[in-house]
Enzyme design. Structure first.
Site, mmCIF file in Angstrom:
data_model
loop_
_atom_site.group_PDB
_atom_site.id
_atom_site.type_symbol
_atom_site.label_atom_id
_atom_site.label_comp_id
_atom_site.label_asym_id
_atom_site.label_seq_id
_atom_site.Cartn_x
_atom_site.Cartn_y
_atom_site.Cartn_z
ATOM 1 N N LYS A 100 -9.324 18.657 -26.911
ATOM 2 C CA LYS A 100 -10.143 18.016 -25.872
ATOM 3 C C LYS A 100 -9.627 16.607 -25.588
ATOM 4 O O LYS A 100 -8.898 16.028 -26.413
ATOM 5 C CB LYS A 100 -11.605 17.974 -26.330
ATOM 6 C CG LYS A 100 -11.824 17.259 -27.655
ATOM 7 C CD LYS A 100 -13.182 17.600 -28.263
ATOM 8 C CE LYS A 100 -13.369 16.851 -29.572
ATOM 9 N NZ LYS A 100 -14.575 17.306 -30.297
ATOM 10 N N ARG B 20 -27.264 17.790 -31.736
ATOM 11 C CA ARG B 20 -26.481 17.462 -30.563
ATOM 12 C C ARG B 20 -26.483 18.746 -29.731
ATOM 13 O O ARG B 20 -27.530 19.118 -29.241
ATOM 14 C CB ARG B 20 -25.084 17.024 -31.019
ATOM 15 C CG ARG B 20 -24.429 16.019 -30.162
ATOM 16 C CD ARG B 20 -23.130 15.532 -30.775
ATOM 17 N NE ARG B 20 -22.211 16.618 -31.080
ATOM 18 C CZ ARG B 20 -20.942 16.440 -31.432
ATOM 19 N NH1 ARG B 20 -20.457 15.216 -31.541
ATOM 20 N NH2 ARG B 20 -20.157 17.451 -31.690
ATOM 21 N N TYR C 175 -7.192 -16.906 -22.478
ATOM 22 C CA TYR C 175 -8.508 -17.124 -21.870
ATOM 23 C C TYR C 175 -9.472 -17.763 -22.868
ATOM 24 O O TYR C 175 -9.524 -17.396 -24.041
ATOM 25 C CB TYR C 175 -9.111 -15.790 -21.427
ATOM 26 C CG TYR C 175 -8.485 -15.241 -20.163
ATOM 27 C CD1 TYR C 175 -8.499 -15.970 -18.984
ATOM 28 C CD2 TYR C 175 -7.897 -13.988 -20.158
ATOM 29 C CE1 TYR C 175 -7.935 -15.463 -17.813
ATOM 30 C CE2 TYR C 175 -7.343 -13.461 -19.001
ATOM 31 C CZ TYR C 175 -7.361 -14.210 -17.838
ATOM 32 O OH TYR C 175 -6.808 -13.707 -16.697
ATOM 33 N N MET D 98 -5.899 -8.414 -20.007
ATOM 34 C CA MET D 98 -5.824 -7.044 -19.485
ATOM 35 C C MET D 98 -4.424 -6.449 -19.664
ATOM 36 O O MET D 98 -4.266 -5.289 -20.016
ATOM 37 C CB MET D 98 -6.193 -7.029 -17.999
ATOM 38 C CG MET D 98 -6.298 -5.628 -17.430
ATOM 39 S SD MET D 98 -6.703 -5.595 -15.671
ATOM 40 C CE MET D 98 -8.324 -6.319 -15.637
HETATM 41 C C1 LIG Z 1 -14.212 17.469 -31.610
HETATM 42 C C2 LIG Z 1 -14.718 18.601 -32.402
HETATM 43 C C3 LIG Z 1 -14.017 19.061 -33.521
HETATM 44 C C4 LIG Z 1 -12.843 18.326 -34.117
HETATM 45 O O1 LIG Z 1 -13.338 17.276 -34.915
HETATM 46 P P1 LIG Z 1 -12.413 16.265 -35.755
HETATM 47 O O2 LIG Z 1 -13.383 15.419 -36.475
HETATM 48 O O3 LIG Z 1 -11.613 15.502 -34.749
HETATM 49 O O4 LIG Z 1 -11.555 17.078 -36.646
HETATM 50 C C5 LIG Z 1 -14.474 20.209 -34.136
HETATM 51 N N1 LIG Z 1 -15.580 20.849 -33.696
HETATM 52 C C6 LIG Z 1 -16.299 20.422 -32.628
HETATM 53 C C7 LIG Z 1 -17.507 21.163 -32.210
HETATM 54 C C8 LIG Z 1 -15.901 19.274 -31.964
HETATM 55 O O5 LIG Z 1 -16.630 18.813 -30.941
#
Ligand SMILES: *Cc1c(COP(=O)(O)O)cnc(C)c1O
Length: 349
Positions: free
Chosen positions: A39, A133, A249, A297
């Site tokens: 992702k 979640r 800055y 930046m």
């Molecule tokens: C992002 C994610 C993972 C991977 O998690 P890491 O901590 O990066 O290894 C696994 N399962 C779900 C459901 C996730 O959202």
């Protein structure tokens, strides 16, 4: 359009470390089979670089969060190997899933209804065992709309796997209570940190993300994981400043003595946030070149005291070993990867 001159900053992605025999074998040793979280453009390191390396290392399951991420990943692997963690919220999502062939992770009764209304088919199911979640609650698994799903992987997600928390065993116990109540082909619980909690947590499929990209979520994994990302940039200018002069800055740094400083072509637009400020340092030949003043930046000023020979156009690197970098910047290892900006990511080598 004329060819662009080479960039003055560079993200390096060591695909050898990403899919090293070390990593592949430790993943195999740790789990029957690993599904890679790809992702957010492989946590910022680039799908086009990372997915082929993961495929070559033997990975057969790939996880994204959004439907918008599927097409890019599917350039490299069959769409049927891609799971979409956010699931199907709308009929459009479900139609797209069918058309492209990626597998939704069903997270709620509503999502199960949407999926069934579209004709259903192979899917994964997320059960919530305490992170609160995404996921159906254990009490909901007996609902008809869940029972009638064609579930490939039944999964849950750990909230505290990177800590020695009683929550881990509690979630494991809840997962075990629930999985016999939903017909499935495979089970999956552990993310990167969960893999290090031991075989009880591995089941059929683990889901590492961070650890593939060089993150070390638990000390037990430190030996198996090599850094993957590197950040380098050129010096745009060097200058001599006098004791009492200030830098950057808001004049946050005042020179305690006459000194030579360098202006690095990298800034918070590239993901090197201001929170690095006080503790961050670049490196050259083992010498630390401390960041001075506020990160801009597009520029960071560094102390060249330890590298008097550096000139305009020379390159320096920002150590991006994620455990240390997290301490220096007070960002998480995850944020350090996903925050990398477009200019830097486009320069990936
Ligand atoms: C992002 C994610 C993972 C991977 O998690 P890491 O901590 O990066 O290894 C696994 N399962 C779900 C459901 C996730 O959202």
């Amino acid at each position: 359009m004329p060819d662009r001159p080479p960039p003055t900053l560079r993200l390096t992605v060591d695909t050898g470390a990403l899919a090293s025999p070390d990593m592949a074998s430790s993943l195999r040793q740790f789990s029957a089979s690993a599904g890679a979280a790809v992702k957010a453009d492989c946590y910022g390191l680039g799908v086009d670089k990372c997915v082929p390396a993961l495929r070559a290392a033997g990975c057969e399951h790939f996880l994204v969060a959004h439907w918008s991420e599927v097409a890019d990943v599917a350039q490299h692997i069959p769409a049927g190997q891609i799971a979409v963690l956010h699931g199907v919220m709308t009929q459009e999502d479900a139609s797209y899933a069918k058309a492209i062939g990626a597998i939704p992770v069903i997270n709620s009764l509503h999502q199960a209804q949407v999926w069934q209304a579209s004709g259903g088919g192979r899917c994964h199911v997320m059960v919530d065992t305490g992170i609160n979640r995404l996921g159906i609650s254990p009490a909901e698994v007996s609902e008809d709309v869940i029972q009638s799903l064609d579930v490939d992987v039944l999964m849950s997600h750990l909230a505290c796997a990177d800590e020695d928390s009683a929550m881990n065993a509690r979630q494991l116990a809840r997962f075990k209570e629930v999985f016999s109540a939903v017909p499935h082909r495979a089970l999956s619980l552990a993310n990167s940190a969960g893999i290090a909690l031991g075989p009880d947590y591995h089941f059929d499929l683990t889901r590492p993300g961070l650890s593939l990209y060089g993150g070390v979520p638990r000390a037990e994994l430190a030996d198996a994981i090599r850094p993957v990302a590197g950040v380098e940039a050129a010096l745009l200018q060097t200058r001599a400043i006098a004791a009492g002069d200030t830098v950057g800055y808001n004049a946050r740094f005042t020179a305690p003595r006459d000194m030579r400083v360098g202006v690095v072509s990298l800034g918070y637009a590239d993901g090197i946030l201001r929170s690095w400020g006080e503790h961050g340092a670049f490196e050259l030949g083992g010498n630390r070149l401390k960041m001075l003043g506020t990160v801009s930046m597009d520029m960071i000023v560094i102390d060249l005291t330890a590298a008097p020979d550096l000139r305009e156009g020379d390159w320096v690197s920002l150590p991006y070993s994620l455990r240390d970098a997290a301490q220096q910047s007070s960002l998480s290892q995850y944020e350090l990867l996903t925050v990398l900006g477009k200019r830097l990511r486009d320069s990936a080598a």
